[in-house]
Design a protein around this motif. Structure first.
Motif: not given
Length: 496
Positions: A373-377, A447-448, A457-459
């Motif tokens: 996964t690759d989230v960034c906050v 995605t970071g 794509r949906t996100l």
């Protein structure tokens, strides 16, 4: 009467089948002739050795390091110059053939899969460092030049290119995905380090995004076309040259490892170090599961608790101040077991262990597959999202060691999953969706640094909103009206 009708229908049906077969045969013959014509044109441009129809070669170019299935192209071409790329693109444009750029295949989001078939442009033969200006701290490279190859070339100049995604990726590919990595907290991502691009558009036109040959350190001239193509993942054009910022190699480097009693204390330390203005070069977080995996895989002996890997760059005097401030902050948050690495060999071993985290995670379950996964906050939300994510993993009995570039608010769950267990794969999918939406709810991104590719794509639509997506689609339609450039990536698919 009925028997007569039945016999007539049989005759008509037989005639219909014969006509249908003739039509299919005619279409197949026409298609075959068209393919032969295209291949002939390709060979005239890049030679017999510049093209491959081999199944093995096509499959190699139809997948990256992601979990997405292999989608091989119909043909792979190996251009050796921008002129050849342009000529090949013109042939594809006139025959409405999809174009998929390929660098080193180290992406993590299925960005090189030929989901609609077409032609893969493998750019490995364009591997020259073209212009190095030491006094101006910049260099221009072709797409076959990788990060490690450039730094090897620069070894005796006192300069280096610091953006380090871990993999030895193509620099133009890194620009295409807006890659970053462990050094981004100090030196920025590809978006901040690309000065100019040469791009071949879908119709074969060649554009220089900041003007041909231009390389100023800053500009306010016109639209920022360079950053339009950085992160475009091959959907707007093929990057055939990139001009990059370089940096002086620091006088001194020091690395450290520090253990913490909890995730909260480790992430709190990260935020406080940055708030104190320490110009830290790298600050990486590994949770207890990840550090245990790294210990086993890389033969290390670090305490199995949440851990920070840190690195400081500068003069000897400035390093002393940075280290003292960092030690005070970490100790105030319960940090202990500081282990310092001052010599290059020890530092390289430490960071190799961090870069091998992907393989260390997969070694926890031999035969498994991994998905990152690759989230960034925003930094202030980082402690909360990591703690909640850890609870989610435990509650759903999932193996997902956490590692991340916490100085940027970016972290990865390296999800280890049994490829033969559909139920577990479904649980992992639901987890990754929850995690991404958790990040969006905290004003972050899905995605970071890995990009959108096929899976997000949906996100992306949820993150950007309908108006921004319309603007993106409008740009795509203007630059690539036939939807030939890497179709099916970033934007929701549109029929050719």
């Amino acid at each position: 009467m009925l028997l007569g009708l039945t016999a007539s229908r049989r005759v008509l049906s037989h005639r219909h089948c014969l006509l249908h077969r003739r039509n299919i045969k005619s279409e197949t013959t026409a298609r075959s002739a068209s393919v032969d014509s295209v291949l002939l044109k390709f060979r005239s441009i890049c030679g017999e050795d510049g093209l491959s129809l081999s199944e093995a070669v096509r499959e190699q170019h139809g997948k990256d390091e992601s979990v997405h299935r292999c989608c091989p192209p119909d043909v792979v071409v190996f251009p050796q110059s921008v002129e050849e790329v342009s000529a090949l693109a013109k042939v594809c444009h006139s025959h409405k053939l999809p174009i998929i750029p390929f660098g080193t295949g180290t992406g993590l989001e299925g960005g090189v899969g030929a989901v609609k078939g077409g032609v893969c442009f493998s750019l490995r033969n364009m591997d020259q460092v073209l212009d190095l200006h030491q006094e101006d701290f910049d260099v221009t490279v072709e797409p076959g030049v990788t990060r490690k190859a450039l730094n090897a070339y620069l070894r005796d100049t006192g300069l280096w290119f610091p953006v380090d995604p871990g993999a030895d990726a193509s620099l133009c590919g890194m620009a295409a995905t807006s890659a970053s990595g462990t050094n981004a907290v100090r030196y920025g991502t590809m978006r901040e380090n690309v000065l100019n691009l040469e791009v071949v558009l879908a119709d074969g036109s060649i554009v220089h995004t900041a003007g041909k040959g231009r390389r100023p350190r800053k500009t306010s001239a016109g639209y920022n076309l360079t950053n339009l193509f950085v992160g475009s993942e091959g959907t707007l054009g093929i990057i055939t040259k990139t001009t990059l910022r370089l940096y002086g190699i620091p006088e001194a480097m020091v690395s450290a490892v520090c253990s913490f009693p909890s995730i909260q204390s480790a992430v709190d330390s990260t935020v406080q170090i940055l708030q104190a203005g320490v110009p830290i070069a790298r600050i990486e977080f590994l949770d207890d599961v990840m550090i245990d995996a790294c210990n086993r895989f890389s033969s290390l002996t670090y305490p199995v608790t949440p851990t920070l890997f840190l690195e400081f760059h500068g003069s000897e005097r400035s390093l002393e101040e940075q280290v003292n401030t960092t030690e005070e902050i970490t100790q105030s948050n319960g940090g202990a077991d500081f282990q310092w690495a001052t010599d290059a060999e020890t530092r390289n071993r430490l960071w190799k262990a961090r870069h091998d985290a992907w393989y260390a995670a997969m070694a926890l379950r031999p035969g498994s597959k991994a998905y990152a996964t690759d989230v960034c906050v925003p930094l202030s939300r980082l402690p909360q999202i990591i703690v909640e994510t850890k609870e989610d993993l435990i509650e759903n009995k999932l193996t997902g060691p956490i590692a991340g570039h916490v100085g940027d608010g970016n972290f990865h769950c390296l999800m280890v999953v049994d490829p033969n267990d559909p139920e577990e794969q479904h649980r992992v999918h639901l987890f990754t969706e929850r995690l991404a939406r958790r990040a969006l709810a905290m004003d972050g991104t899905c995605t970071g640094e890995h990009g959108v590719g096929l899976g997000k794509r949906t996100l992306l639509c949820e993150e950007m909103g309908p108006m921004a997506m319309q603007v993106m689609q409008g740009l795509k339609d203007t630059l690539d009206p036939k939807n030939l450039m890497n179709p099916g990536k970033i934007l929701q698919p549109i029929e050719l």
